[in-house]
Design an enzyme around this catalytic site. Structure first.
Site, PDB file in Angstrom:
ATOM      1  N   ASN A 167       0.981  -1.129   0.025  1.00 23.75           N
ATOM      2  CA  ASN A 167      -0.035  -0.021  -0.018  1.00 23.75           C
ATOM      3  C   ASN A 167       0.603   1.118   0.042  1.00 23.75           C
ATOM      4  O   ASN A 167       1.410   1.621   0.903  1.00 23.75           O
ATOM      5  CB  ASN A 167      -1.015  -0.077   1.472  1.00 23.75           C
ATOM      6  CG  ASN A 167      -1.756   1.180   1.479  1.00 23.75           C
ATOM      7  OD1 ASN A 167      -1.907   2.039   0.309  1.00 23.75           O
ATOM      8  ND2 ASN A 167      -2.198   1.304   2.523  1.00 23.75           N
ATOM      9  N   TRP A 168       1.013   1.992  -1.213  1.00 20.20           N
ATOM     10  CA  TRP A 168       1.886   2.795  -1.275  1.00 20.20           C
ATOM     11  C   TRP A 168       1.198   4.385  -0.619  1.00 20.20           C
ATOM     12  O   TRP A 168       2.002   5.261  -0.720  1.00 20.20           O
ATOM     13  CB  TRP A 168       2.217   3.200  -2.797  1.00 20.20           C
ATOM     14  CG  TRP A 168       3.262   2.055  -3.116  1.00 20.20           C
ATOM     15  CD1 TRP A 168       3.559   1.386  -2.788  1.00 20.20           C
ATOM     16  CD2 TRP A 168       3.458   2.132  -4.591  1.00 20.20           C
ATOM     17  NE1 TRP A 168       4.608   0.443  -3.407  1.00 20.20           N
ATOM     18  CE2 TRP A 168       4.573   1.089  -4.762  1.00 20.20           C
ATOM     19  CE3 TRP A 168       3.371   2.865  -5.964  1.00 20.20           C
ATOM     20  CZ2 TRP A 168       4.942   0.701  -5.977  1.00 20.20           C
ATOM     21  CZ3 TRP A 168       4.148   2.722  -7.035  1.00 20.20           C
ATOM     22  CH2 TRP A 168       4.781   1.521  -6.929  1.00 20.20           C
ATOM     23  N   LYS A 169      -0.141   4.214  -0.388  1.00 21.74           N
ATOM     24  CA  LYS A 169      -0.705   5.454   0.369  1.00 21.74           C
ATOM     25  C   LYS A 169      -0.551   6.605  -0.447  1.00 21.74           C
ATOM     26  O   LYS A 169      -0.584   6.476  -1.682  1.00 21.74           O
ATOM     27  CB  LYS A 169      -0.049   5.779   1.772  1.00 21.74           C
ATOM     28  CG  LYS A 169      -0.289   4.448   2.822  1.00 21.74           C
ATOM     29  CD  LYS A 169       0.137   4.873   3.986  1.00 21.74           C
ATOM     30  CE  LYS A 169       0.046   3.212   4.807  1.00 21.74           C
ATOM     31  NZ  LYS A 169       0.172   3.542   6.304  1.00 21.74           N
ATOM     32  N   HIS A 187      -9.388   1.255   5.225  1.00 20.66           N
ATOM     33  CA  HIS A 187      -8.082   1.390   5.756  1.00 20.66           C
ATOM     34  C   HIS A 187      -8.185   2.273   7.099  1.00 20.66           C
ATOM     35  O   HIS A 187      -8.892   3.175   7.033  1.00 20.66           O
ATOM     36  CB  HIS A 187      -7.155   1.746   4.634  1.00 20.66           C
ATOM     37  CG  HIS A 187      -5.548   1.904   5.220  1.00 20.66           C
ATOM     38  ND1 HIS A 187      -5.269   2.793   6.117  1.00 20.66           N
ATOM     39  CD2 HIS A 187      -4.633   0.935   5.023  1.00 20.66           C
ATOM     40  CE1 HIS A 187      -3.793   2.641   6.259  1.00 20.66           C
ATOM     41  NE2 HIS A 187      -3.398   1.573   5.813  1.00 20.66           N
ATOM     42  N   GLU A 199      -6.632   4.641   8.166  1.00 17.18           N
ATOM     43  CA  GLU A 199      -6.266   5.960   7.838  1.00 17.18           C
ATOM     44  C   GLU A 199      -7.637   6.772   7.260  1.00 17.18           C
ATOM     45  O   GLU A 199      -7.992   7.983   7.430  1.00 17.18           O
ATOM     46  CB  GLU A 199      -5.187   6.398   6.799  1.00 17.18           C
ATOM     47  CG  GLU A 199      -3.808   6.196   7.633  1.00 17.18           C
ATOM     48  CD  GLU A 199      -2.600   5.661   6.754  1.00 17.18           C
ATOM     49  OE1 GLU A 199      -1.619   5.413   7.232  1.00 17.18           O
ATOM     50  OE2 GLU A 199      -2.768   5.736   5.528  1.00 17.18           O
ATOM     51  N   GLU A 217      -5.131  -4.790  10.834  1.00 13.55           N
ATOM     52  CA  GLU A 217      -4.086  -3.616  11.071  1.00 13.55           C
ATOM     53  C   GLU A 217      -4.205  -3.215  12.360  1.00 13.55           C
ATOM     54  O   GLU A 217      -5.093  -2.275  12.691  1.00 13.55           O
ATOM     55  CB  GLU A 217      -4.328  -2.484   9.963  1.00 13.55           C
ATOM     56  CG  GLU A 217      -4.514  -2.873   8.716  1.00 13.55           C
ATOM     57  CD  GLU A 217      -4.807  -1.454   7.838  1.00 13.55           C
ATOM     58  OE1 GLU A 217      -3.959  -0.879   7.210  1.00 13.55           O
ATOM     59  OE2 GLU A 217      -5.930  -0.768   8.115  1.00 13.55           O
ATOM     60  N   GLY A 246       3.044   2.355  10.814  1.00 17.69           N
ATOM     61  CA  GLY A 246       3.959   3.530  10.605  1.00 17.69           C
ATOM     62  C   GLY A 246       4.669   3.901  11.849  1.00 17.69           C
ATOM     63  O   GLY A 246       5.359   4.883  11.828  1.00 17.69           O
ATOM     64  N   SER A 297       3.809  -1.980  10.115  1.00 15.76           N
ATOM     65  CA  SER A 297       5.200  -1.774  10.265  1.00 15.76           C
ATOM     66  C   SER A 297       5.839  -3.299   9.849  1.00 15.76           C
ATOM     67  O   SER A 297       6.924  -3.778  10.572  1.00 15.76           O
ATOM     68  CB  SER A 297       5.475  -1.647  11.445  1.00 15.76           C
ATOM     69  OG  SER A 297       5.046  -0.319  11.772  1.00 15.76           O
ATOM     70  N   GLY A 326       3.213  -1.056   4.146  1.00  9.66           N
ATOM     71  CA  GLY A 326       3.252   0.428   4.104  1.00  9.66           C
ATOM     72  C   GLY A 326       4.536   0.870   3.452  1.00  9.66           C
ATOM     73  O   GLY A 326       5.149   0.676   2.540  1.00  9.66           O
ATOM     74  N   GLY A 327       5.452   1.391   4.568  1.00  8.45           N
ATOM     75  CA  GLY A 327       6.676   1.809   4.182  1.00  8.45           C
ATOM     76  C   GLY A 327       7.765   1.056   3.444  1.00  8.45           C
ATOM     77  O   GLY A 327       8.640   1.250   2.685  1.00  8.45           O
TER      78      GLY A 327
END
Length: 261
Positions: free
Chosen positions: A12-14, A98, A100, A172, A178, A218, A239-240
C-alpha cells in the site's frame, strides 16, 4: 495438520509515488512467480494506469489495486473515483476501510459496508481492513472492536457470499501502523485465530479457512518471516517497506522461501 496457505503480499503506497516515481520503482523491482502466492500493489490514483503499464512492460505477474472507491458508479461527487473508471484502466482490486480512511476521513462501518457491497457487485476483489487503537488494545477491547467492525459485513448476504473469493481481510493494529512497533507473532497469531473463528461461526469452516487474513503494521524484511510462519497469517499488507524496490523484493523472497518450505 497445519492449514495450507495461499499467501498474498500487498504493498500500500498510500500518498507516495506519482507516475514518475512509479516508473522508477518498476525499473528496479524484479519478482519471479511463486507457486501458491500472489503479489499486489495499491498505488495512488494518479499512478494506477502507469503501474498497470509498467507491470506489463516488465513481465511481472502481479495485480494493481486502488486504495479506495466511491460507492456510486457516477454522479456529483467531486474528488471521488468510481468503480467503472478503475475498471477502464484494468484495475480489479480495491482496498476498503483502511484505518487512515476511518481516522482521517471519518469513514464509518456503515459507509464501509456500502463501499464493500458496491465493489463486490461491480466484480472487484476487496481487501477489507480492520484494526484496533492502542487504547483499545490496552483496555482488552481488541476482540470487541474487531467484531463490531465486521458485524455489518457478516450480516450482509452479498458480503457473506463473497468471502474466500472476492472478499478477504487485512488486520491492522492501528498502534503498529507506521510507528515501527509491530505486534509480536504471538499477538498477531492470536488475533488472526480469533478472526478466523469469527468467520467460521458466521460463514462455515470451509469459507473461513479459504479467506485470506493479512497482517499489516510495520512489516519489514526483518520481521516478516517470523510473522509468516504463524499458521493463521496469510501474508502482509505493507506500507513503508513497499515503497523501495529492494525492501519489497526482499519481502517477496521471504514469501518464496516460505512457499518452498
Amino acid at each position: 495438520m497445519s492449514r495450507k496457505k495461499s499467501i498474498l503480499l500487498a504493498g500500500n503506497w498510500k500518498m507516495n509515488h506519482g507516475p514518475g516515481a512509479t516508473r522508477e520503482f518498476f525499473r528496479s523491482f524484479r519478482a519471479h512467480p511463486v507457486d501458491g502466492a500472489e503479489l499486489r500493489f495499491y498505488p495512488p490514483f494518479l499512478s494506477l494506469e502507469t503501474a498497470v503499464s509498467c507491470l506489463k512492460e516488465a513481465g511481472i505477474k502481479a495485480a494493481i489495486g486502488a486504495q479506495n472507491l466511491h460507492a456510486e458508479k457516477s454522479g456529483a461527487f467531486t474528488g471521488e473515483i468510481s468503480g467503472p473508471m478503475l475498471q477502464e484502466i484494468g484495475v480489479q482490486q480495491v482496498l476498503i476501510g483502511h484505518s487512515e480512511r476511518r481516522q482521517w476521513f471519518g469513514e464509518t462501518d456503515e459507509l464501509i459496508l456500502k463501499k464493500t457491497r458496491s465493489a463486490i457487485e461491480q466484480g472487484f476483489e476487496v481487501l477489507l481492513c480492520i484494526g484496533e487503537l492502542l487504547s483499545e488494545r490496552q483496555g482488552g477491547m481488541t476482540e470487541g472492536v474487531l467484531s463490531e467492525q465486521l458485524s455489518r459485513i457478516l450480516k450482509d448476504p452479498l458480503c457473506k457470499a463473497a468471502f474466500s473469493d472476492k472478499l478477504h481481510l487485512a488486520y491492522e493494529p492501528v498502534w503498529a501502523i507506521g510507528t515501527g512497533v509491530v505486534a509480536t507473532p504471538e499477538q498477531a497469531q492470536q488475533t488472526h485465530a480469533f478472526l478466523r473463528g469469527l468467520l467460521a461461526r458466521s460463514l462455515g469452516e470451509e469459507k473461513a479457512q479459504n479467506t485470506k487474513i493479512l497482517y499489516g503494521g510495520s512489516v519489514t524484511p526483518g520481521n516478516f518471516a517470523e510473522l509468516l510462519a504463524c499458521s493463521e497469517i496469510d501474508g502482509g499488507l505493507v506500507g513503508g517497506a513497499s515503497l523501495k524496490p529492494d525492501s519489497f523484493q526482499a519481502l517477496w523472497e521471504i514469501v518464496a522461501l516460505h512457499s518452498r518450505s
